[in-house]
Design an enzyme around this catalytic site. Structure first.
Site, PDB file in Angstrom:
ATOM      1  N   GLU A 160       0.823  -1.218   0.000  1.00 47.10           N
ATOM      2  CA  GLU A 160       0.000   0.000   0.000  1.00 47.10           C
ATOM      3  C   GLU A 160       0.857   1.268   0.000  1.00 47.10           C
ATOM      4  O   GLU A 160       0.514   2.248  -0.663  1.00 47.10           O
ATOM      5  CB  GLU A 160      -0.973  -0.008   1.188  1.00 47.10           C
ATOM      6  N   HIS A 163       1.741   1.875  -3.502  1.00 50.86           N
ATOM      7  CA  HIS A 163       0.654   2.521  -4.259  1.00 50.86           C
ATOM      8  C   HIS A 163       0.692   4.031  -4.065  1.00 50.86           C
ATOM      9  O   HIS A 163       0.536   4.789  -5.024  1.00 50.86           O
ATOM     10  CB  HIS A 163      -0.717   1.998  -3.811  1.00 50.86           C
TER      11      HIS A 163
END
Length: 186
Positions: A160, A163
Site C-alpha cells: 500500500e 501505491h
C-alpha cells in the site's frame, strides 16, 4: 513526526465518525496509479471521508487486505489495511488507516506472491521485508503512530505504501519470469 510516537492504541474506523461509501477501484494502466500521491492533512474532512471510503470499499471486496487512495482514483498518501483472518497472517493489528506513511525500518527480506485489485488478472513474486516498522498519521485525530509488524501484514503495508508512491507490485518483480496469470480471484 513527534518523538512520542505510539501504536494504534485501540483506534478503529468508527473513530472517523462518518460512514464510508464504496468507491469503484481503478485498474492499470490508469494514470493515477503511476503518480506519487500528495501528502495530506489527516484531520481534513475530505481525508476523513476518504479514509472511511477506503475501509468500506476494502470490506466489500473479497480477499482484499489493503486499499490505497490511488486505487480509488485519488492521488493521496492514504491507505487502509486489514489482514485479520488471512491464513498467512502472523501479526495482526486489525483494521487501520494511515496517512503520509513511511517505512523507517525494514529487514529479513523474502520473496512472496502478491496480487492487486488494480491488476486483477496477474500475480507476481515480490521481495519485501518480513520485519517492518512504519510511521504515519491516523486520519481524524492527526495522531502520529509507529507500527512494528512482520510477515504478511508487513507485506501488505509495503504494497500500500508503494501505491501511494505511484508503484504497482509489477514494478517490483524481478522480471517477466516472476509474473503469473491469476488462477482465481476471490
Amino acid at each position: 513526526m513527534t518523538a512520542q510516537i505510539t501504536g494504534l492504541d485501540g483506534w478503529t474506523p468508527e473513530a472517523l465518525g462518518v460512514p464510508g461509501e464504496v468507491r469503484p477501484v481503478v485498474s492499470a494502466p490508469h494514470p493515477v496509479l503511476s503518480r506519487t500521491g500528495g501528502e495530506v492533512d489527516a484531520t481534513a474532512d475530505e481525508v476523513v471521508r476518504l479514509a472511511a471510503d477506503l475501509v468500506a470499499t476494502m470490506r466489500v471486496s473479497p480477499g482484499c487486505v489493503g486499499l490505497a487512495a490511488p486505487q480509488v482514483g485519488v492521488g493521496a498518501q492514504v491507505f487502509a489495511v486489514d489482514v485479520t483472518g488471512h491464513p498467512k497472517s502472523v501479526t495482526v493489528h486489525g483494521t487501520f488507516v494511515l496517512c503520509n506513511a513511511r517505512v523507517v525500518e525494514a529487514s529479513r527480506w523474502k520473496a512472496g506472491r502478491e496480487g492487486c485489485m488494480s491488476v486483477p488478472d496477474l500475480t507476481g513474486d515480490v521481495k519485501r521485508a518480513s520485519r517492518l516498522v512504519v510511521e504515519g498519521v491516523l486520519p481524524g485525530t492527526g495522531r502520529p503512530v509507529r507500527i512494528a509488524t512482520d510477515g504478511f501484514e508487513a507485506r501488505a503495508l509495503q504494497h500500500e505504501i508503494d501505491h501511494c508512491a505511484g508503484l504497482l507490485f509489477l514494478d517490483r518483480v524481478a522480471g517477466a519470469h516472476a509474473i503469473y496469470q491469476r488462477k482465481v480471484y476471490l
